[in-house]
Design an enzyme around this catalytic site. Sequence first.
Site, PDB file in Angstrom:
ATOM      1  N   PHE A  37       0.832  -1.206   0.000  1.00 58.50           N
ATOM      2  CA  PHE A  37       0.000   0.000   0.000  1.00 58.50           C
ATOM      3  C   PHE A  37       0.866   1.255   0.000  1.00 58.50           C
ATOM      4  O   PHE A  37       0.840   2.049  -0.960  1.00 58.50           O
ATOM      5  CB  PHE A  37      -0.935  -0.055   1.215  1.00 58.50           C
ATOM      6  CG  PHE A  37      -1.494   1.275   1.638  1.00 58.50           C
ATOM      7  CD1 PHE A  37      -2.139   2.104   0.734  1.00 58.50           C
ATOM      8  CD2 PHE A  37      -1.390   1.693   2.959  1.00 58.50           C
ATOM      9  CE1 PHE A  37      -2.670   3.339   1.132  1.00 58.50           C
ATOM     10  CE2 PHE A  37      -1.915   2.910   3.363  1.00 58.50           C
ATOM     11  CZ  PHE A  37      -2.549   3.733   2.448  1.00 58.50           C
ATOM     12  N   ASP A  72      10.044  -6.681  -3.589  1.00 57.37           N
ATOM     13  CA  ASP A  72       8.926  -7.228  -2.819  1.00 57.37           C
ATOM     14  C   ASP A  72       8.883  -8.737  -3.015  1.00 57.37           C
ATOM     15  O   ASP A  72       9.214  -9.225  -4.102  1.00 57.37           O
ATOM     16  CB  ASP A  72       7.596  -6.606  -3.292  1.00 57.37           C
ATOM     17  CG  ASP A  72       6.542  -6.581  -2.205  1.00 57.37           C
ATOM     18  OD1 ASP A  72       6.142  -7.664  -1.741  1.00 57.37           O
ATOM     19  OD2 ASP A  72       6.100  -5.472  -1.830  1.00 57.37           O
ATOM     20  N   PHE A  83       4.389 -11.290  -0.213  1.00 54.45           N
ATOM     21  CA  PHE A  83       3.699 -11.930   0.911  1.00 54.45           C
ATOM     22  C   PHE A  83       2.428 -11.150   1.233  1.00 54.45           C
ATOM     23  O   PHE A  83       1.356 -11.720   1.415  1.00 54.45           O
ATOM     24  CB  PHE A  83       4.617 -12.004   2.129  1.00 54.45           C
ATOM     25  CG  PHE A  83       3.970 -12.624   3.334  1.00 54.45           C
ATOM     26  CD1 PHE A  83       3.638 -13.971   3.355  1.00 54.45           C
ATOM     27  CD2 PHE A  83       3.690 -11.861   4.473  1.00 54.45           C
ATOM     28  CE1 PHE A  83       3.038 -14.545   4.466  1.00 54.45           C
ATOM     29  CE2 PHE A  83       3.092 -12.429   5.582  1.00 54.45           C
ATOM     30  CZ  PHE A  83       2.767 -13.775   5.585  1.00 54.45           C
ATOM     31  N   THR A  84       2.536  -9.835   1.285  1.00 52.82           N
ATOM     32  CA  THR A  84       1.349  -8.981   1.429  1.00 52.82           C
ATOM     33  C   THR A  84       1.247  -7.960   0.298  1.00 52.82           C
ATOM     34  O   THR A  84       0.169  -7.414   0.055  1.00 52.82           O
ATOM     35  CB  THR A  84       1.338  -8.236   2.780  1.00 52.82           C
ATOM     36  OG1 THR A  84       2.519  -7.445   2.892  1.00 52.82           O
ATOM     37  CG2 THR A  84       1.275  -9.220   3.933  1.00 52.82           C
ATOM     38  N   LEU A 106      20.856  -8.538  -0.263  1.00 53.19           N
ATOM     39  CA  LEU A 106      20.584  -8.034  -1.600  1.00 53.19           C
ATOM     40  C   LEU A 106      21.797  -7.236  -2.055  1.00 53.19           C
ATOM     41  O   LEU A 106      22.311  -6.398  -1.302  1.00 53.19           O
ATOM     42  CB  LEU A 106      19.340  -7.137  -1.586  1.00 53.19           C
ATOM     43  CG  LEU A 106      18.887  -6.529  -2.909  1.00 53.19           C
ATOM     44  CD1 LEU A 106      18.438  -7.625  -3.883  1.00 53.19           C
ATOM     45  CD2 LEU A 106      17.745  -5.542  -2.670  1.00 53.19           C
ATOM     46  N   LEU A 123      10.580  -0.403   3.775  1.00 55.49           N
ATOM     47  CA  LEU A 123       9.166  -0.514   4.148  1.00 55.49           C
ATOM     48  C   LEU A 123       8.712  -1.962   4.280  1.00 55.49           C
ATOM     49  O   LEU A 123       7.556  -2.211   4.647  1.00 55.49           O
ATOM     50  CB  LEU A 123       8.286   0.190   3.106  1.00 55.49           C
ATOM     51  CG  LEU A 123       8.080   1.703   3.214  1.00 55.49           C
ATOM     52  CD1 LEU A 123       9.385   2.471   3.129  1.00 55.49           C
ATOM     53  CD2 LEU A 123       7.111   2.182   2.140  1.00 55.49           C
ATOM     54  N   ARG A 130      27.789  -0.893   2.660  1.00 50.88           N
ATOM     55  CA  ARG A 130      28.662  -1.272   1.548  1.00 50.88           C
ATOM     56  C   ARG A 130      28.708  -0.212   0.464  1.00 50.88           C
ATOM     57  O   ARG A 130      29.764   0.087  -0.093  1.00 50.88           O
ATOM     58  CB  ARG A 130      28.198  -2.604   0.937  1.00 50.88           C
ATOM     59  CG  ARG A 130      28.500  -3.821   1.771  1.00 50.88           C
ATOM     60  CD  ARG A 130      28.313  -5.109   0.972  1.00 50.88           C
ATOM     61  NE  ARG A 130      26.949  -5.259   0.473  1.00 50.88           N
ATOM     62  CZ  ARG A 130      25.969  -5.835   1.155  1.00 50.88           C
ATOM     63  NH1 ARG A 130      26.192  -6.295   2.374  1.00 50.88           N
ATOM     64  NH2 ARG A 130      24.760  -5.946   0.620  1.00 50.88           N
ATOM     65  N   TYR A 161       5.327  -7.863  15.763  1.00 51.06           N
ATOM     66  CA  TYR A 161       5.431  -6.621  15.002  1.00 51.06           C
ATOM     67  C   TYR A 161       6.042  -5.504  15.853  1.00 51.06           C
ATOM     68  O   TYR A 161       7.021  -4.868  15.450  1.00 51.06           O
ATOM     69  CB  TYR A 161       4.049  -6.215  14.505  1.00 51.06           C
ATOM     70  CG  TYR A 161       4.028  -4.979  13.637  1.00 51.06           C
ATOM     71  CD1 TYR A 161       4.575  -4.993  12.352  1.00 51.06           C
ATOM     72  CD2 TYR A 161       3.444  -3.804  14.080  1.00 51.06           C
ATOM     73  CE1 TYR A 161       4.537  -3.870  11.548  1.00 51.06           C
ATOM     74  CE2 TYR A 161       3.405  -2.676  13.274  1.00 51.06           C
ATOM     75  CZ  TYR A 161       3.960  -2.710  12.011  1.00 51.06           C
ATOM     76  OH  TYR A 161       3.926  -1.595  11.218  1.00 51.06           O
ATOM     77  N   ARG A 209      -7.370  -3.531   8.872  1.00 49.13           N
ATOM     78  CA  ARG A 209      -7.278  -2.142   9.308  1.00 49.13           C
ATOM     79  C   ARG A 209      -8.675  -1.530   9.359  1.00 49.13           C
ATOM     80  O   ARG A 209      -9.536  -1.836   8.545  1.00 49.13           O
ATOM     81  CB  ARG A 209      -6.374  -1.346   8.370  1.00 49.13           C
ATOM     82  CG  ARG A 209      -4.978  -1.923   8.283  1.00 49.13           C
ATOM     83  CD  ARG A 209      -4.051  -0.984   7.561  1.00 49.13           C
ATOM     84  NE  ARG A 209      -3.016  -1.699   6.855  1.00 49.13           N
ATOM     85  CZ  ARG A 209      -1.853  -1.176   6.510  1.00 49.13           C
ATOM     86  NH1 ARG A 209      -1.587   0.075   6.799  1.00 49.13           N
ATOM     87  NH2 ARG A 209      -0.953  -1.877   5.872  1.00 49.13           N
TER      88      ARG A 209
END
Length: 336
Positions: free
Chosen positions: A23, A43, A46-47, A73, A83, A116, A155, A196
Site C-alpha cells: 500500500f 517485494d 507476501f502482502t 541483496l 518498508l 557497503r 510486530y 485495518r
Amino acid sequence: MDSNLNFGVDPSKRILVTGGAGFLGSHLCEKLLGLGHEVLCVDNFFTGRKENIAHLLGHPRFELVRHDVCLPLYVEVDQIYNLACPASPAYYQRDPIQTTKVSVLGAMNMLGLAKRVGARVLQASTSEIYGDPRVHPQTEDYTGNVNPIGLRACYDEGKRCAESLMFDYHRQHGVEIRVIRIFNTYGPRMASGDGRVISNFIVQALAGVPLTIYGDGSQTRSFCYVDDLLDGMVRLMDASPGVTGPVNMGNPAEITVFELARRIIEMTGSRSRIDRHPLPADDPCRRKPDITVAGKLLGWQPHIPLDEGLQKTIAYFRSTLAQRSDAPAPVLETTA
C-alpha cells in the site's frame, strides 16, 4: 524553506524501495518516479500485490525485483526506503515468526547494503512501538508501554529492534539513517481484508453488512492520508545530514472508532448497523501523534482532512469491489 531540507541538489538518484508493491510502497514508488528518480522496487509479495505496481512496469526508470529482504541483496543504490513488513494485525499475526524476521533481518540486510554502497537508509517504523500508551499524545522521547510476549509483539518488538539496529549502525559504522514512526495511514490501494479499521469499515459499509467494533468504540485513532505521509517521508529522507529521527508522522486529528464507523456509514449511504465484540488483547486505547518535531525539522504537517481522504478511499473501494462482485466481507481483527 527550512534549512534542514536539501531540495536544491540534483534530484536524480537510484532509490531502492523494499515492500514497494504494498500500500505505502507502491504510492512511494510513484512519488519518487514523479520526482525524477530511478526506482528499484523489491517485494516478495507476501502482502504486496502486483496490481499495485502493474501500471509502473513499463516506466523506463522503474525496475521490479522479487526478493525476500530476510536474504542479502546486492545492488547499487543511493537511497533505501525500508518498508518491507506486514503492517496489519491480520497479516503479521498470520506468521509471527516470519514477521519478526522481516523486521530484524530485513533491517540488518538493508543496513549492510547501505554500509557497503554508502547509501542513506530510511526505516519505516511505527506508532506501535509505543504500545498502549500512558502518555498522550505520544512524543518521540516516550519509551512506550509494551507487552514483549503478546500477540502483537512480533510486530511491535520487531520494529523496536529495527530502530535499535539503525542507531547502532549509525553510531558504530557511520551509516546515514532516518527513522520515521508512522501512525495510522489510509488511502487507495489498501487491501480489503487486511484488518485495518478504515478499509474494513468501508468494505463492510459498501457490502451492507454490520460494521464490527471491538470494545465500546471509545478508543481513539488519528488517521493520516497517504499523500500527506509520503510528503513527510521524502522530506525526512532528503533532510540535511544529522537529522536521524525518530520522527513521528501522522495526523493529530483524533477520532473515536465509533464516530469513524458512523461517519463512514453516512458517507457511503449504507444501511449497515454497528456490532460490538470484545476488545482484542493489547489493543491501544488511545493513539495520537505529537508532530512538533516533524514541524520544526522538516516544515511538515498534514493538510488533507479526514472527510476528503475518506471520500477518495471510498471511491477506490467502490471501483475495486465493483470489479470483484464475489469479494467476501472482511473479518476485522483489530481496531488498528
